[in-house]
Design an enzyme around this catalytic site. Structure first.
Site, PDB file in Angstrom:
ATOM      1  N   GLU A 209      -2.551 -20.758  56.737  1.00 16.39           N
ATOM      2  CA  GLU A 209      -3.659 -19.938  56.242  1.00 16.39           C
ATOM      3  C   GLU A 209      -4.415 -19.364  57.429  1.00 16.39           C
ATOM      4  O   GLU A 209      -4.741 -20.084  58.374  1.00 16.39           O
ATOM      5  CB  GLU A 209      -4.603 -20.787  55.371  1.00 16.39           C
ATOM      6  CG  GLU A 209      -5.908 -20.153  54.995  1.00 16.39           C
ATOM      7  CD  GLU A 209      -5.754 -18.859  54.239  1.00 16.39           C
ATOM      8  OE1 GLU A 209      -6.372 -17.856  54.654  1.00 16.39           O
ATOM      9  OE2 GLU A 209      -5.010 -18.830  53.245  1.00 16.39           O
ATOM     10  N   CYS A 275      -0.777 -10.871  42.395  1.00 22.51           N
ATOM     11  CA  CYS A 275      -1.859 -10.328  41.569  1.00 22.51           C
ATOM     12  C   CYS A 275      -1.775  -8.812  41.443  1.00 22.51           C
ATOM     13  O   CYS A 275      -2.688  -8.182  40.902  1.00 22.51           O
ATOM     14  CB  CYS A 275      -3.224 -10.732  42.140  1.00 22.51           C
ATOM     15  SG  CYS A 275      -3.546 -10.081  43.801  1.00 22.51           S
TER      16      CYS A 275
END
Length: 318
Positions: A209, A275
């Site tokens: 991340e 998404c």
């Protein structure tokens, strides 16, 4: 075909309109589909997912969509600050829309709207306030709280990304965890370690991340996961053995270098969370060219009354 040339959802064939429950519909820029019956929204989104996936992988199984309540589901919001109170953005403009309540927000956020804390506007340079509902109320900005998901407490703050539909989140977690294969798992774009939290007791997990604030929160609840702070496209350990790779990128999708990097590890399974259908379409073409095939796909309707489409695709090596 349920999308236009720009691969945006096309609801022009939905003739049965309903009266929106929100008095700010077409004023606020949020819920643009609230005049379309929810069952029709799901039908169009499902058809669009099927069209995109089958155009690349005709034999992929499109599983039944996962849906939940279409109101009171949202636990995260970004407000605009004004002297009168909390606002959203007006549709097709940069003007503020003063809020009294919002039907898609959960009870805690609606209470926050009606009784906001006393905030000094000059403390927020951009005039925006990012908030999230936690077990103990709403936190904002760099404030930290805990959210219980599937009997596990996860740390969050208003400054970092966290899924905003907690009602469906546990179903997505179950779906992803149940489709992990092997023992070595790579969690890319790991955020605060939401998926890793439900994997680390059963698998060897590596989380990557770029956001240091996310990994700082992840370290507060994960005990066995290995962490790396890096842009995913720049992190490529050599001779990496991976059985399953989970990717949950932002709306922009995967950097061009990432599919080839993942393929070089030769994982048996890739689980792609998306998404945004246009970038998912692009990324799936790249994985196909690298020797992977989508076997299953599923819509999780995290954002009712909006055109956002959350999809999970399972891929395997040919």
């Amino acid at each position: 075909m349920m999308y236009n040339n720009h691969m945006e959802l096309d609801f022009s064939l939905c003739k049965d309109k309903i009266s929106p429950v929100c008095p700010l519909f077409k004023v606020c820029g949020g819920c643009t589909l609230m005049d379309i019956p929810y069952c029709e929204q799901v039908r169009v989104k499902s058809a669009c997912v099927e069209s995109v996936i089958h155009s690349i992988f005709p034999s992929a199984v499109i599983e039944a969509p996962v849906t939940g309540p279409d109101l009171g589901y949202r636990s995260r919001a970004q407000f605009r600050l004004s002297k009168e109170g909390l606002c959203f953005c007006e549709e097709h403009s940069n003007n503020n829309v003063l809020l009294k309540s919002c039907p898609v927000l959960d009870e805690k956020l609606n209470h926050f709207i009606s009784d906001p804390p006393k905030l000094n506007l000059w403390e927020f340079e951009d005039g925006k306030l990012s908030c999230i509902s936690t077990d103990n109320g709403v936190v904002w900005g760099d404030g930290m709280g805990w959210i219980t998901v599937k009997n596990r407490r996860l740390p969050v703050s208003g400054e970092v990304f966290f899924q905003s539909n907690l009602i469906l989140l546990h179903e997505m977690i179950d779906y992803i965890v149940s489709n992990v294969t092997g023992s070595e798992v790579m969690d890319l774009y790991a955020g605060v370690g939401t998926f890793s939290a439900f994997l680390e007791d059963r698998f060897t997990v590596t989380a990557v991340e770029i956001n240091k604030k996310c990994l700082s929160l992840a370290r507060q609840h994960l005990e066995h996961t290995r962490f790396f702070t890096s842009p995913v496209e720049r992190w490529n350990p050599k001779k990496q053995h991976v059985d399953t790779v989970i990717v949950d990128p932002p709306r922009t999708g995967l950097d061009r270098a990432v599919p080839a990097m993942i393929a070089s590890w030769q994982p048996k399974r890739i689980i792609c969370v998306s998404c945004y259908l246009p970038t998912l379409d692009r990324d799936l073409h790249r994985f196909r060219d690298l020797g992977y095939i989508a076997t299953h796909a599923r819509l999780f309707d995290f954002y009712p009354h909006t055109p956002h489409v959350e999809t999970v695709v399972l891929m395997s090596r040919i």
